[in-house]
Design a protein around this motif. Structure first.
Motif, PDB file in Angstrom:
ATOM      1  N   PRO A 295     -15.573  22.489 -17.452  1.00  0.00           N
ATOM      2  CA  PRO A 295     -15.575  21.201 -18.165  1.00  0.00           C
ATOM      3  C   PRO A 295     -15.542  21.327 -19.678  1.00  0.00           C
ATOM      4  O   PRO A 295     -15.028  20.438 -20.363  1.00  0.00           O
ATOM      5  CB  PRO A 295     -16.890  20.555 -17.694  1.00  0.00           C
ATOM      6  N   ASP A 296     -16.073  22.420 -20.222  1.00  0.00           N
ATOM      7  CA  ASP A 296     -16.093  22.571 -21.668  1.00  0.00           C
ATOM      8  C   ASP A 296     -14.734  22.978 -22.230  1.00  0.00           C
ATOM      9  O   ASP A 296     -14.553  23.037 -23.448  1.00  0.00           O
ATOM     10  CB  ASP A 296     -17.147  23.608 -22.080  1.00  0.00           C
ATOM     11  N   ARG A 297     -13.771  23.245 -21.343  1.00  0.00           N
ATOM     12  CA  ARG A 297     -12.439  23.665 -21.798  1.00  0.00           C
ATOM     13  C   ARG A 297     -11.351  22.650 -21.428  1.00  0.00           C
ATOM     14  O   ARG A 297     -10.181  22.921 -21.615  1.00  0.00           O
ATOM     15  CB  ARG A 297     -12.087  25.027 -21.192  1.00  0.00           C
ATOM     16  N   ARG A 298     -11.765  21.500 -20.899  1.00  0.00           N
ATOM     17  CA  ARG A 298     -10.773  20.571 -20.373  1.00  0.00           C
ATOM     18  C   ARG A 298      -9.931  19.909 -21.457  1.00  0.00           C
ATOM     19  O   ARG A 298      -8.805  19.482 -21.182  1.00  0.00           O
ATOM     20  CB  ARG A 298     -11.452  19.493 -19.536  1.00  0.00           C
TER      21      ARG A 298
ATOM     22  N   TYR B 103      -9.880  31.438 -22.497  1.00  0.00           N
ATOM     23  CA  TYR B 103      -9.438  30.556 -21.426  1.00  0.00           C
ATOM     24  C   TYR B 103      -8.869  31.330 -20.238  1.00  0.00           C
ATOM     25  O   TYR B 103      -8.229  30.730 -19.370  1.00  0.00           O
ATOM     26  CB  TYR B 103      -8.389  29.585 -21.964  1.00  0.00           C
TER      27      TYR B 103
ATOM     28  N   ARG C 141     -24.862  18.945 -13.142  1.00  0.00           N
ATOM     29  CA  ARG C 141     -24.476  18.739 -14.532  1.00  0.00           C
ATOM     30  C   ARG C 141     -24.714  17.292 -14.960  1.00  0.00           C
ATOM     31  O   ARG C 141     -25.222  17.031 -16.054  1.00  0.00           O
ATOM     32  CB  ARG C 141     -23.008  19.123 -14.711  1.00  0.00           C
TER      33      ARG C 141
ATOM     34  N   GLN D   9      -8.760  21.210 -24.367  1.00  0.00           N
ATOM     35  CA  GLN D   9      -7.950  22.060 -25.235  1.00  0.00           C
ATOM     36  C   GLN D   9      -6.764  22.654 -24.484  1.00  0.00           C
ATOM     37  O   GLN D   9      -6.828  22.862 -23.274  1.00  0.00           O
ATOM     38  CB  GLN D   9      -8.790  23.218 -25.798  1.00  0.00           C
TER      39      GLN D   9
ATOM     40  N   ASP E   8     -27.414  15.634 -17.658  1.00  0.00           N
ATOM     41  CA  ASP E   8     -26.992  14.746 -18.750  1.00  0.00           C
ATOM     42  C   ASP E   8     -27.808  13.451 -18.756  1.00  0.00           C
ATOM     43  O   ASP E   8     -28.013  12.857 -19.818  1.00  0.00           O
ATOM     44  CB  ASP E   8     -25.510  14.419 -18.609  1.00  0.00           C
TER      45      ASP E   8
ATOM     46  N   THR F  79      -9.988  17.083 -30.721  1.00  0.00           N
ATOM     47  CA  THR F  79      -9.546  18.269 -29.984  1.00  0.00           C
ATOM     48  C   THR F  79      -8.884  19.265 -30.925  1.00  0.00           C
ATOM     49  O   THR F  79      -8.029  18.913 -31.717  1.00  0.00           O
ATOM     50  CB  THR F  79      -8.550  17.864 -28.894  1.00  0.00           C
TER      51      THR F  79
ATOM     52  N   GLU G  67     -10.419  21.776 -14.219  1.00  0.00           N
ATOM     53  CA  GLU G  67     -11.145  21.246 -15.370  1.00  0.00           C
ATOM     54  C   GLU G  67     -12.554  20.808 -14.999  1.00  0.00           C
ATOM     55  O   GLU G  67     -13.427  20.737 -15.872  1.00  0.00           O
ATOM     56  CB  GLU G  67     -10.355  20.104 -15.996  1.00  0.00           C
TER      57      GLU G  67
ATOM     58  N   ASP H  57     -17.312  12.563 -13.947  1.00  0.00           N
ATOM     59  CA  ASP H  57     -16.824  13.730 -13.210  1.00  0.00           C
ATOM     60  C   ASP H  57     -17.032  13.597 -11.704  1.00  0.00           C
ATOM     61  O   ASP H  57     -16.225  14.096 -10.919  1.00  0.00           O
ATOM     62  CB  ASP H  57     -17.522  14.993 -13.708  1.00  0.00           C
TER      63      ASP H  57
END
Length: 352
Positions: free
Chosen positions: A145-148, A20, A343, A150, A347, A10, A141, A289
Motif C-alpha cells: 500500500p505504501d507504493r501504490r 519497488y 491495517r 508511485q 488506522d 506523488t 497495491e 482498502d
C-alpha cells in the motif's frame, strides 16, 4: 476496479533500483496466475507456458499500471489500457478472436461475422482487462500500500519490460498459431491485413482515450455519499463475474434459435452496469482498502467457480493441480484480508 487515486504530491522521479522490486515481481506473477492458473486456462500439465504469460500478461499489466501512475490517472484509464492489451492479444498476438475457433466442442460459426468471433471477443475484452490487469494491479497495491501511488519503473526497467513484452508476444504467437492450432487440426489461418490494421487502430484509440480520461473516475470524491458494506461489494462482484462467464459458455453449448446479437447486447449492458455500479460505489468518501479487497476477491471467486464447472474431462493430474492452485489462491486472499483488516483497524485506533 482499481479505484485508488494518485495524490497530488506523488513523486514521479526515478525510484531507487531495489525499492519497488518486490511489487514489480508480484504484479508480473499475479497477472498470469490470477487470470490463467486460478481460472484453469493454464493447467499443471502445461505449466511451462507460464513463462511467456509472465512476459505478456505480467509485462502488459505492469506497463498499463506504469502509464496510469505517470499520468496520475484513475481506474477508468487503467480499464481502457486493459482493453487495449486485450485487443492486442486477440487481434495481433494470438489472433484468437479473428481466426476460426479451433477448440474441441466449440461452435466456430456462432457469433462469427466479418472475420471476427464476436462473442468470444467480447468475453475476452472483459476477462483480459479485468482479470489480467485490473485485479492483479489492485491486489498488488493492496499488498504494497505504501507504493501504490508511485511509478515503479526507471527508464531501464521500462525499456526492459517493453522488450520482454515483445519477445513474449512473439513466443505466444508462435506457440499458438504455429504449434497449438495445428495440433488441434485447425486449418492454416492468415489474418487479413484489414483486421490487423483495425486492431492497431483500436489499440491506439483506447490508449489515446485513456490519456484523455486520466482525470475521470478518481475515488473518494463525494463526501455526502456513504460507502456500501464490503460484504455487499464482494457478493455483487461475485455475481457480476460469474454471470460474465456464461457468455463464453455459449460458444461451447449449442442454443438452437438463439441469435448472436441477443447475448452480445445483453452482455454489453451487463458490463456497463457493472462498471457504473463500481464507479458509483468508489466515489464515496469512505471507500477503503477493504472494499477494494472485497471487489477483487469476489470477482476471483466467481471466475474460479464458473471455470470449475467446465473442468469435466480433465486428467486427474490437472484436476489435482487445479484444486491445489485454487486452494493456495484462496489462502493467499484470506491472508491479504487479514493484513488489510489489521491495517485499517490500526488506522482507526485512537491516537492514530
Amino acid at each position: 476496479m482499481q479505484t485508488e487515486s494518485v495524490s497530488a504530491n506523488t513523486r514521479l522521479q526515478a525510484p531507487a533500483p531495489t525499492r519497488y522490486r518486490g511489487a514489480i515481481w508480484t504484479l508480473l506473477v499475479l497477472a498470469p496466475v490470477i487470470s490463467e492458473v486460478l481460472s484453469g486456462s493454464t493447467r499443471l500439465s502445461i505449466l511451462f507456458v507460464l513463462i511467456p504469460e509472465v512476459m505478456v500478461w505480467g509485462g502488459g499489466a505492469l506497463l498499463c499500471r506504469e502509464l496510469v501512475r505517470r499520468w496520475r490517472a484513475s481506474a477508468t484509464s487503467l480499464l481502457l489500457l486493459g482493453l487495449a492489451l486485450s485487443v492486442a492479444e486477440e487481434f495481433i498476438i494470438q489472433q484468437t478472436s479473428i481466426a476460426p475457433l479451433p477448440f474441441p466442442g466449440a461452435n466456430p460459426n456462432f457469433g462469427r461475422y466479418a472475420g471476427v468471433n464476436w462473442i468470444y471477443f467480447l468475453f475476452m475484452l472483459g476477462f483480459e482487462s479485468v482479470w489480467v490487469v485490473l485485479i492483479p494491479v489492485q491486489v498488488t497495491e493492496l499488498i504494497f500500500p505504501d507504493r501504490r501511488g508511485q511509478p515503479w519503473l526507471r527508464k531501464r526497467g521500462l525499456i526492459a519490460t517493453c522488450v520482454a513484452f515483445l519477445i513474449g508476444s512473439r513466443i505466444a504467437w508462435y506457440g499458438w498459431t504455429q504449434q497449438a492450432r495445428p495440433r488441434l487440426r485447425a486449418a492454416p489461418y492468415h489474418p487479413p491485413p484489414a483486421l490487423i490494421l483495425l486492431g492497431l487502430a483500436a489499440i491506439a484509440a483506447l490508449i489515446g482515450t485513456a490519456w484523455l480520461m486520466r482525470d475521470y473516475g478518481h475515488s473518494g470524491q463525494i463526501d455526502s455519499r456513504q460507502p456500501v458494506n464490503p460484504w455487499i461489494v464482494g457478493i455483487k462482484a461475485f455475481v457480476f463475474a460469474a454471470a460474465w462467464f456464461e457468455l463464453i459458455g455459449l460458444v461451447f453449448v449449442p442454443h438452437p434459435g438463439l441469435a448472436a446479437w441477443i447475448p452480445l447486447t445483453a452482455s454489453s449492458i451487463w458490463a456497463f452496469l457493472a462498471f457504473a455500479i463500481v464507479r458509483y460505489w468508489s466515489a464515496a468518501k469512505g471507500w477503503r482498502d477493504i472494499h477494494l479487497f472485497a471487489l477483487s476477491f469476489g470477482a476471483v471467486l466467481g471466475c474460479m467457480l464458473m471455470c470449475d464447472i467446465s473442468a469435466a474431462g480433465w486428467t486427474r493430474v490437472d484436476l489435482i493441480g487445479k484444486l491445489v492452485f485454487q486452494s493456495l489462491g484462496v489462502a493467499g486472499f484470506l491472508l491479504l484480508w487479514r493484513k488489510v483488516w489489521q491495517r485499517e483497524a490500526a488506522d482507526r485506533a485512537p491516537g492514530c
